[in-house]
Design a protein around this motif. Structure first.
Motif, short mmCIF file in Angstrom:
data_model
loop_
_atom_site.label_atom_id
_atom_site.label_comp_id
_atom_site.label_asym_id
_atom_site.label_seq_id
_atom_site.Cartn_x
_atom_site.Cartn_y
_atom_site.Cartn_z
N ASP A 120 -4.82 41.84 10.18
CA ASP A 120 -3.83 41.88 9.10
C ASP A 120 -4.51 41.48 7.79
N VAL A 121 -4.55 42.40 6.83
CA VAL A 121 -5.19 42.12 5.55
C VAL A 121 -4.32 41.24 4.65
N LYS A 122 -3.06 41.02 5.04
CA LYS A 122 -2.13 40.18 4.26
C LYS A 122 -1.94 40.74 2.85
N GLN A 123 -1.57 42.01 2.78
CA GLN A 123 -1.40 42.67 1.48
C GLN A 123 -0.31 42.03 0.64
N ALA A 124 0.76 41.58 1.28
CA ALA A 124 1.86 40.98 0.53
C ALA A 124 1.41 39.68 -0.14
N GLU A 125 0.56 38.95 0.55
CA GLU A 125 0.05 37.68 0.03
C GLU A 125 -0.73 37.88 -1.26
N ILE A 126 -1.71 38.77 -1.21
CA ILE A 126 -2.53 38.98 -2.41
C ILE A 126 -1.77 39.77 -3.47
N ALA A 127 -0.75 40.53 -3.06
CA ALA A 127 0.07 41.24 -4.04
C ALA A 127 0.84 40.25 -4.92
N PHE A 128 1.26 39.14 -4.35
CA PHE A 128 1.92 38.10 -5.15
C PHE A 128 0.98 37.61 -6.25
N VAL A 129 -0.27 37.36 -5.86
CA VAL A 129 -1.27 36.90 -6.84
C VAL A 129 -1.53 37.98 -7.88
N ALA A 130 -1.59 39.23 -7.44
CA ALA A 130 -1.81 40.34 -8.37
C ALA A 130 -0.64 40.45 -9.35
N GLY A 131 0.57 40.21 -8.88
CA GLY A 131 1.73 40.24 -9.76
C GLY A 131 1.66 39.17 -10.82
N GLY B 250 -5.85 41.25 20.25
CA GLY B 250 -4.70 40.52 19.72
C GLY B 250 -4.66 40.52 18.20
N TYR B 251 -3.57 39.99 17.68
CA TYR B 251 -3.34 39.92 16.24
C TYR B 251 -4.21 38.84 15.60
N LYS B 252 -4.82 39.17 14.45
CA LYS B 252 -5.61 38.18 13.71
C LYS B 252 -5.31 38.34 12.23
N ALA B 253 -4.86 37.26 11.60
CA ALA B 253 -4.56 37.28 10.17
C ALA B 253 -5.82 36.98 9.38
N PHE B 254 -6.06 37.74 8.34
CA PHE B 254 -7.17 37.48 7.43
C PHE B 254 -6.57 36.85 6.16
N GLY B 255 -6.57 37.54 5.06
CA GLY B 255 -5.94 36.99 3.87
C GLY B 255 -6.73 35.87 3.23
#
Length: 340
Positions: free
Chosen positions: A149-160, A295-300
């Motif tokens: 999981d690249v955590k796009q929503a997470e970094i999108a907050f920072v980009a906003g 399995g699932y692995k979060a990056f971000g």
């Protein structure tokens, strides 16, 4: 060695059956190393297949993933043989993945849009490892599949937040491709990040329904510009070219995605780093070390700057400090963002 296959969607099935594929072989190291191949070396090499649904030259997600694969090729040289299939539509993904799975130890799907097909094909090839770059949390994965999981929503907050600080008109926009949860969540959090810095900012959000549709991306961006937006963010592939065209025409600016390319194009004033290439390389490195895990692995942000971060091309000290503060508040949980 990298084997690159470019298949048109209409002729994919016929070409896979006849195996008359267009192949471009690239030497990962020097020319002598490339030509020094024998049966033993071929048997010992790691074999990795990569599905890139879009174009490896899209200046976005797909290109970042391709760069990660080429970085791994440079790292491992003749120990790694990589087969890449690019430009595949959804109807043909399962057959492309089947082709890759019959020839490789590890198959990487570059993009969340490959997830459904990977989960299906992986069950047919239990002895092959699969990795999804952009894999989402929630779906049960077979024991031979890893979802990154690249955590796009997470970094999108920072980009906003960065967009709000960079905007001169107090209006920003976001254009997404397919209206799927991860892309919608990123758009939502981009708006939240902008409002976190400037509660009065205007925010325009739209979806083209296609990551590669240049005309629709241009139209959506032009509509936002007409309403005052002067900084634009996106999750697009080739559709980015349409966004760029609209931005250039009206002298507005873009926050790019995936890779820091500051200084390469004055149209871009910042980049969000989502480590697509980093994850592709990570999967290959784990295979080589014998430490690959399903399995699932979060990056971000938690995985460091190679996995996720914000690069403003000409930041002020105050802007840099604010971005670092926001990133830390996301990591601590003080700022909560959507999954995906």
């Amino acid at each position: 060695m990298i084997e690159l296959q470019q298949l048109s969607p209409r002729s994919l099935n016929r070409r896979l059956i006849k195996r008359a594929l267009t192949v471009l072989a690239l030497g990962a190291l020097s020319a002598p190393a490339f030509f020094m191949t024998d049966a033993h070396a071929a048997d010992e090499a790691m074999r990795v297949g990569v599905l890139i649904p879009g174009s490896k030259t899209d200046k976005g997600w797909m290109e970042s993933g391709y760069e990660g694969v080429t970085a791994a090729q440079k790292e491992f040289g003749p120990k790694l043989k990589t087969q890449i299939i690019e430009n595949i539509n959804y109807a043909d993904m399962e057959q492309a993945l089947t082709n890759l799975a019959t020839k490789n130890q590890l198959v990487i799907g570059v993009g969340g849009q490959t997830q459904a097909a990977v989960l299906k094909i992986a069950k047919r090839f239990p002895n092959v490892k699969f990795a999804i770059v952009g894999g989402s949390k929630g779906e049960t994965m077979p024991p031979n599949v890893a979802g990154y999981d690249v955590k796009q929503a997470e970094i999108a907050f920072v980009a906003g937040a960065a967009a709000a600080m960079l905007s001169k008109s107090n209006a920003v926009s976001y254009v997404g491709g397919m209206e799927i949860p991860s892309i919608v969540n990123a758009g939502k959090e981009f708006g939240n990040g902008a409002r976190y810095v400037n509660p009065k900012i205007k925010y325009f959000e739209s979806y083209t329904g296609d990551f590669d549709n240049v005309a629709k991306a241009r139209e959506a961006t032009a509509a936002a510009i007409a309403q005052g937006a002067d900084v634009h963010y996106h999750i697009l592939n080739l559709g980015l070219r349409g966004l760029e065209q609209a931005a250039k025409e009206k002298n507005t600016h873009v926050i790019g995605s995936y890779t820091d390319r500051c200084g390469s194009d004055p149209l871009y004033i910042a980049y969000s780093i989502t480590g697509v290439g980093y994850q592709a390389q990570y999967a290959i490195e784990q295979l080589e070390k014998g430490t690959w895990q399903p399995g699932y692995k979060a990056f971000g942000l938690a995985m460091g700057p190679k996995a996720s971060g914000m690069a403003v091309c000409k930041p002020t000290p105050a802007m840099e400090a604010k971005i670092k503060e926001i990133e830390q508040d996301i990591l601590s949980g003080k700022i909560k963002v959507s999954e995906g």
